[in-house]
Design a protein around this motif. Structure first.
Motif, PDB file in Angstrom:
ATOM      1  N   GLU A 103     -24.226 -10.170 -44.211  1.00 50.50           N
ATOM      2  CA  GLU A 103     -24.014  -9.911 -42.788  1.00 50.50           C
ATOM      3  C   GLU A 103     -25.274 -10.309 -42.030  1.00 50.50           C
ATOM      4  O   GLU A 103     -26.293  -9.611 -42.093  1.00 50.50           O
ATOM      5  CB  GLU A 103     -23.691  -8.436 -42.554  1.00 50.50           C
ATOM      6  N   PRO A 104     -25.236 -11.429 -41.310  1.00 52.62           N
ATOM      7  CA  PRO A 104     -26.449 -11.947 -40.665  1.00 52.62           C
ATOM      8  C   PRO A 104     -27.129 -10.947 -39.737  1.00 52.62           C
ATOM      9  O   PRO A 104     -28.357 -10.833 -39.745  1.00 52.62           O
ATOM     10  CB  PRO A 104     -25.930 -13.163 -39.890  1.00 52.62           C
ATOM     11  N   GLU A 105     -26.349 -10.203 -38.940  1.00 52.52           N
ATOM     12  CA  GLU A 105     -26.963  -9.270 -37.995  1.00 52.52           C
ATOM     13  C   GLU A 105     -27.759  -8.193 -38.714  1.00 52.52           C
ATOM     14  O   GLU A 105     -28.892  -7.872 -38.330  1.00 52.52           O
ATOM     15  CB  GLU A 105     -25.890  -8.614 -37.112  1.00 52.52           C
ATOM     16  N   ARG A 106     -27.161  -7.608 -39.736  1.00 54.35           N
ATOM     17  CA  ARG A 106     -27.847  -6.552 -40.490  1.00 54.35           C
ATOM     18  C   ARG A 106     -29.096  -7.105 -41.161  1.00 54.35           C
ATOM     19  O   ARG A 106     -30.149  -6.448 -41.205  1.00 54.35           O
ATOM     20  CB  ARG A 106     -26.903  -5.952 -41.526  1.00 54.35           C
ATOM     21  N   PHE A 107     -29.006  -8.325 -41.665  1.00 55.56           N
ATOM     22  CA  PHE A 107     -30.151  -8.917 -42.357  1.00 55.56           C
ATOM     23  C   PHE A 107     -31.287  -9.204 -41.385  1.00 55.56           C
ATOM     24  O   PHE A 107     -32.463  -8.968 -41.685  1.00 55.56           O
ATOM     25  CB  PHE A 107     -29.716 -10.192 -43.075  1.00 55.56           C
ATOM     26  N   LEU A 108     -30.969  -9.695 -40.201  1.00 58.29           N
ATOM     27  CA  LEU A 108     -32.000  -9.953 -39.199  1.00 58.29           C
ATOM     28  C   LEU A 108     -32.694  -8.656 -38.782  1.00 58.29           C
ATOM     29  O   LEU A 108     -33.916  -8.634 -38.578  1.00 58.29           O
ATOM     30  CB  LEU A 108     -31.378 -10.647 -37.987  1.00 58.29           C
ATOM     31  N   ALA A 116     -25.404 -19.350 -41.422  1.00 54.79           N
ATOM     32  CA  ALA A 116     -24.856 -18.146 -40.789  1.00 54.79           C
ATOM     33  C   ALA A 116     -25.860 -17.541 -39.813  1.00 54.79           C
ATOM     34  O   ALA A 116     -25.481 -17.062 -38.726  1.00 54.79           O
ATOM     35  CB  ALA A 116     -24.471 -17.126 -41.863  1.00 54.79           C
ATOM     36  N   LEU A 117     -27.137 -17.552 -40.156  1.00 54.36           N
ATOM     37  CA  LEU A 117     -28.162 -16.933 -39.302  1.00 54.36           C
ATOM     38  C   LEU A 117     -28.276 -17.631 -37.951  1.00 54.36           C
ATOM     39  O   LEU A 117     -28.431 -16.980 -36.915  1.00 54.36           O
ATOM     40  CB  LEU A 117     -29.513 -16.945 -40.018  1.00 54.36           C
ATOM     41  N   VAL A 118     -28.218 -18.965 -37.948  1.00 54.78           N
ATOM     42  CA  VAL A 118     -28.414 -19.687 -36.684  1.00 54.78           C
ATOM     43  C   VAL A 118     -27.201 -19.597 -35.767  1.00 54.78           C
ATOM     44  O   VAL A 118     -27.266 -20.037 -34.609  1.00 54.78           O
ATOM     45  CB  VAL A 118     -28.788 -21.172 -36.921  1.00 54.78           C
ATOM     46  N   VAL A 173     -17.823 -26.755 -36.162  1.00 54.49           N
ATOM     47  CA  VAL A 173     -17.984 -26.717 -37.617  1.00 54.49           C
ATOM     48  C   VAL A 173     -19.087 -25.743 -38.023  1.00 54.49           C
ATOM     49  O   VAL A 173     -20.222 -25.840 -37.546  1.00 54.49           O
ATOM     50  CB  VAL A 173     -18.288 -28.126 -38.169  1.00 54.49           C
ATOM     51  N   VAL A 174     -18.743 -24.828 -38.913  1.00 53.81           N
ATOM     52  CA  VAL A 174     -19.722 -23.913 -39.495  1.00 53.81           C
ATOM     53  C   VAL A 174     -20.206 -24.444 -40.831  1.00 53.81           C
ATOM     54  O   VAL A 174     -21.387 -24.358 -41.171  1.00 53.81           O
ATOM     55  CB  VAL A 174     -19.114 -22.504 -39.684  1.00 53.81           C
ATOM     56  N   GLU A 175     -19.297 -25.012 -41.604  1.00 53.25           N
ATOM     57  CA  GLU A 175     -19.640 -25.490 -42.941  1.00 53.25           C
ATOM     58  C   GLU A 175     -18.605 -26.533 -43.350  1.00 53.25           C
ATOM     59  O   GLU A 175     -17.457 -26.500 -42.900  1.00 53.25           O
ATOM     60  CB  GLU A 175     -19.632 -24.318 -43.931  1.00 53.25           C
TER      61      GLU A 175
END
Length: 543
Positions: A262-267, A287-289, A458-460
């Motif tokens: 989960e990018p938000e939690r990780f940040l 995902a982070l960007v 596009v994400v990936e």
């Protein structure tokens, strides 16, 4: 490192007769900086545990004594499956200290995967967290396994281990010295093209070799708080959560999450723990960007890196615009330490892998083992003669065919393709098996995937070659869309035109399929062989 050329020219490997990472490295930090933090752990629920260098020494000595008193002997192999809990580090150091060969496995493995590893490696023991025990149901009596260790309570035949039982006074503990060329670690490759191979490392090849990973690529000092995003079962964990940071005396920051990233939690965690250096795989960076990075205080960060697969230049640019930091790429394999990197003193070139690591002669060669001219595509290779670099694996265990295929003349051949430019920078093309020949042109999937990623939808993506009577092979792209976009023929045509404008027209994907996710190995690498099988209507090959 402030002067790349001078450092690379002057580097010489230390080649001791005896070496042990636990006794020679972590114990040294325990003597020199006993009260400094070595391990800072937290989890999704907000729990935290901190361990100084003296505590790491004490608990790893206890782990070594526990395992040897159980009956495990130097040179025997132990399969280790645990999430990101502190006991993983204590038990792994205990294995290293006692000369027991540890074999990491991710908790994502299935019982079938586990059985394969236990039998293929001739494991003598298993160490598992209580949360992973269901993966071992029905496996008692498998192969040579005679010892079952559980971190936490478990029924017979499991024997419970707890690091809290470590005595306060660990003085006087000693174990038989390990030679630098004694086996230390057995990894299984991620299996992107077939069944995993068994990669054996010596006490020196990873324990001593990763000094260049920590010092030059991760750019670490004893004052840093470093976090590498990795499961304990991946080779990336050894790079950035064990040998790399601890070789430099840095504090190893660990975030234990069990579900999806989960990018938000990780940040928020990076912000809260004041992480100074950070490394993540491309899937996480992409995902982070996607998030509003201005909403987080990342001011403690001074150095960031990426490894595992090539990172698209668009992601590097987005992160740089938001934070002012360049994501520095590093290239290596389960078989090696970092062998090419975008080191902090190098002029960054988005999309480039960087230059060879001090201690390694790396080049691009042809099928005859000859170095190719600048600008010409070939195989990435590491020179092993007349002197083999320390940070290279011992070989594929009991696999003569794989060992023979991996070496060509004076070179170890990685299986990846690249181009080296006139300034010595390497540019990734793709896995040798992934490069597509279409309309007489050779196309690396990475370049097409990067072009697709420049489009907001596009994400990936993953690009493979599909047989075509007219073209030989045509390019097919599997695309994961960003929120707010829906797959359609119109969007597919728009993406095709976008690629034509962004790169050479012959590189555009003739076929686009929208998917919700891409098949990946347990280490997060895209399984293009599975996508090729799906494109042909065949059952996907599984490990």
């Amino acid at each position: 490192m402030t002067d790349y050329e001078a450092t690379w020219r002057g580097f010489r490997w230390n080649r001791p007769e005896f070496f042990n990472f636990a006794a020679d490295v972590t114990d040294r930090w325990a003597r020199e900086r006993p009260e400094a933090l070595a391990l800072q752990w937290s989890d999704e629920g907000g729990a935290e545990r901190s361990f100084t260098w003296s505590e790491v020494r004490r608990r790893s000595l206890h782990a070594a004594r526990f395992l040897t008193e159980l009956g495990l002997r130097k040179g025997e192999r132990v399969f280790v499956m645990m999430p990101r809990v502190p006991e993983w580090w204590f038990l792994v150091l205990g294995c290293i200290r006692a000369g027991i060969v540890f074999m990491p496995g991710t908790p994502m493995l299935t019982p079938k995967d586990v059985r394969y590893r236990l039998e293929a490696a001739g494991a003598h023991g298993v160490i598992a967290d209580a949360s992973c025990l269901d993966r071992f149901e029905g496996l008692a009596g498998t192969g040579a396994v005679r010892h079952w260790v559980s971190v936490g309570p478990a029924p017979s035949p499991w024997v419970a281990y707890t690091s809290a039982a470590a005595p306060e006074d660990a003085s006087g503990e000693s174990f038989e010295r390990t030679r630098a060329d004694d086996p230390m670690l057995l990894y299984f490759t991620s299996g992107t093209t077939g069944m995993p191979k068994r990669v054996q490392h010596t006490q020196a090849s990873y324990g001593l070799g990763h000094e260049v990973t920590g010092r030059y690529w991760l750019d670490l000092t004893p004052e840093d708080r470093h976090l590498t995003l990795s499961d304990t079962g991946w080779a990336k964990c050894a790079w950035g959560k064990l040998f790399g940071p601890w070789s430099q005396g840095a504090c190893n920051v660990v975030f234990d999450f069990r579900g999806r990233f989960e990018p938000e939690r990780f940040l928020r965690m990076l912000e809260r723990q004041r992480v100074t250096t950070f490394c993540a795989p491309p899937t996480a960076w992409r995902a982070l960007v996607q998030k509003d990075l201005s909403a987080y205080d990342l001011s403690a960060l001074r150095h960031v890196a990426s490894a595992g697969e090539p990172l698209n230049p668009e992601v590097i640019d987005t992160w740089k615009q938001a934070t002012g930091l360049t994501i520095r790429e590093g290239y290596g394999q389960t078989e090696s330490v970092v062998v090419v990197g975008m080191f902090s003193c190098l002029e960054p070139r988005a999309g480039s892998m960087g230059k060879p690591t001090p201690g390694f002669v790396v080049s691009v060669i042809d099928d005859a083992g000859r170095e190719v001219p600048s600008g010409q595509e070939g195989d990435i290779a590491v020179r092993v003669k007349p002197e083999r670099p320390v940070g290279l694996f011992d070989g594929y265990l009991e696999d003569d065919a794989a060992n023979e295929a991996a070496f060509r003349g004076d070179w170890y051949v990685t299986g990846d393709r690249a181009v080296k430019d006139a300034d010595g920078y390497f540019w990734f093309v793709g896995r040798r098996d992934d490069v597509v020949k279409t309309s007489g042109y050779r196309v690396g999937p990475f370049e097409v995937e990067s072009a697709l990623l420049e489009h907001a939808a596009v994400v990936e993506s993953a690009v493979v070659g599909v047989p075509d009577e007219r073209l030989g092979q045509r390019l097919k792209a599997y695309v994961v869309l960003a929120p707010g976009f829906t797959g359609s023929e119109a969007l597919a045509s728009e993406l095709q035109e976008h690629v034509k404008r962004t790169t050479a027209p012959y590189k555009y994907p003739r076929e686009i399929e929208f998917v919700t996710e891409l098949p990946k190995t347990v280490s997060g690498k895209i399984r293009r062989n599975e996508l090729r099988a799906l494109a042909l209507g065949r059952p996907p090959a599984k490990d």
